[in-house]
Design an enzyme around this catalytic site. Structure first.
Site, PDB file in Angstrom:
ATOM      1  CG  ASP A 130      57.677  20.535  29.359  1.00  9.15           C
ATOM      2  OD1 ASP A 130      57.351  21.253  30.332  1.00  9.15           O
ATOM      3  OD2 ASP A 130      58.490  20.902  28.490  1.00  9.15           O
ATOM      4  CD  GLU A 132      61.202  25.392  31.406  1.00  6.34           C
ATOM      5  OE1 GLU A 132      62.025  26.301  31.585  1.00  6.34           O
ATOM      6  OE2 GLU A 132      61.550  24.191  31.305  1.00  6.34           O
TER       7      GLU A 132
HETATM    8 ZN   LIG Z   1      62.287  23.153  34.665  1.00  7.74          ZN
END
Ligand SMILES: [Zn+2]
Length: 470
Positions: free
Chosen positions: A105, A170
């Site tokens: 992501d 994340e």
């Molecule tokens: Zn990162």
């Protein structure tokens, strides 16, 4: 194209068009994670946005499967939402050599008009691969797969098992991706020799007085907390305001917190970092560091003088959001501010909150934690496998001084902290201060030379893990 394992020079060669294009295609997948702090009043993701996000992650997954056929034929793949956990079984699979983390992501690109190329166009030119995620962190996902694909083609197999864990959340703290993958590994009793994730890079001209590029292999991370200060008032007409409005009271509280940062402190990891840099410092600074214990307060003050190094010696304070009021002639009933803290090992989320209460000294201001918080790494230090990563770094970046450090932000690694004996947050890409601003900023891009070096570093890691009997 995959290149022969032996035929790579140590640095300097750019990736070819086909390799650059494989990364560029990944950058065209709009796998954007959006942070929604409950307190911010932002709308939750609509079902439609979620559907289109799912489509983009599936496009990325399909691209990876098509681009790296050997990896997808020979490694086992488990999915946790859009997160991908690969198992590369070792010749002796009773032990785990490494957990390689990376995330698929990216953060949003909020000013697309100010980019040289649109952030999700995935443009490749002579020198650079452009797009959101080019550094953080799709280049690391693809570099690991590029290296594994060519290692498989060369018949390489790791002595002990290697996992790749590619998260999908994340940037929004990893709860549905990294946490699930870490749980699965924990339940299987995995204990790896090495955990390798994003964090440090090779910087040019950032560490003052060090004339060579500095490769910072980070060995842990700071904690994270967001504190909300809020004031509620009766409101009324602005012609009869009384002595202070909700906004005035809030502003005073914010400025108190800003003006009273948490104390400076030299932690063991900073002592280790300075010891490794010492040979590269001018004589006067070298002498200063020679008196390590006695000079600690002086050294702390020197490091605190610039924002990049201040983060090494204290819990940082950053007021990031302030809101209140609706109309120029109406007294505000509500005002609130968010202050983001990055917590040094030794401090805790609770001690940050206590510090805010002590500093604000105003019972009319409510003070509470909002959103995600995380404690700092408990005792960050270079583990037994640090030397392997340092050696590979010297091989691909012989010009750099290698040292340790702490990730100033939060990464997925914190979910895996207990699963490995050595933790390294590092990628051997060489960046200037301006390049670092492109991460989460405008015009994120990675040079072809840097990308080649990143792939080569992973290739050499796989070679070491195949040969090593550690
Ligand atoms: Zn990162």
């Amino acid at each position: 194209m995959s290149t022969n394992l032996e035929a790579r020079p140590s640095s300097g060669d750019p990736v070819d068009d086909a390799t650059a294009e494989r990364l560029a295609v990944a950058l065209r997948c709009v796998t954007v994670s959006r942070e929604e702090i409950a307190a911010s009043g932002a709308d939750p993701d609509s079902a439609q946005a979620q559907t289109s996000l799912d489509t983009e992650f599936r496009r990325l997954g399909a691209h990876l499967e098509e681009s790296f056929p050997r990896v997808h034929a020979e490694l086992e793949l488990e999915k946790f939402g859009h997160s991908r956990l690969y198992t590369w079984r070792g010749i002796d699979d009773t032990r785990t050599a490494a957990l390689l983390l990376a995330h698929q992501d990216v953060v949003p690109a909020d000013e697309p008009g100010r980019w040289t190329h649109p952030p999700f166009a995935g443009v490749v030119d002579e020198e650079f691969i452009w797009g959101r995620g080019a550094i953080d962190d799709k280049s690391r996902v693809l570099a690991i797969l590029e290296a594994a694909e060519s290692a498989l083609a060369a018949g390489l197999r790791p002595r002990h098992t290697v996992y790749f864990a590619f998260g999908h959340d994340e940037e929004v703290f990893g709860d549905t991706g990294a946490v699930q993958m870490a749980n699965r590994l924990r339940e299987s009793g995995v204990r790896a020799d090495l955990l390798l994730d994003e964090g440090g890079v090779i910087t040019d001209g950032i560490v003052r007085d060090v004339r060579v590029p500095v490769a910072t292999i980070m060995v842990g991370e700071k904690g994270y907390a967001t504190v909300r200060l809020s004031v509620t008032d009766a409101g009324g007409h602005s012609s009869m305001p009384g002595r202070q409005t909700a906004i005035g009271r809030l502003a005073r509280a914010v400025s108190r917190v800003q003006d009273h940062p948490m104390p400076l402190r030299i932690t063991p990891v900073v002592t280790d970092m300075l010891a490794r840099l010492r040979p590269h410092l001018p004589a006067a600074k070298r002498r200063l560091l020679g008196f390590a214990g006695a000079a600690a307060p002086v050294v702390a003050r020197i490091l605190a003088a610039t924002p990049q190094t201040e983060s090494l010696v204290r819990t940082t304070t950053a007021p990031t959001v302030i809101r209140g009021g609706v109309k120029a002639n109406v007294l505000p009933q509500q005002a609130e501010a968010l202050i983001n803290f990055r917590i040094l090992p030794g401090d805790t989320v609770e001690s940050v909150l206590a510090h805010c209460r002590r500093t604000v000294r105003d019972t009319q201001v409510s003070i509470e934690l909002v959103g995600m918080s995380a404690e700092p790494s408990p005792a960050p230090a270079p583990g037994p496998q640090f030397d392997l990563i340092a050696e590979l770094t010297r091989q691909v970046a012989p010009e750099a001084a290698v040292t340790t450090g702490l990730v100033p932000g939060a990464t997925d690694s914190r979910h895996y902290d207990d699963l490995a004996a050595t933790r390294c947050n590092f990628a051997p890409v060489r960046l200037t201060a301006a390049d670092l601003e492109r991460i989460h900023g405008n015009d994120e891009r990675l040079s072809r030379v840097n990308y080649a070096r990143l792939i080569e570093f992973n290739r050499r890691l796989f070679t070491a893990l195949a040969e090593s009997d550690r």
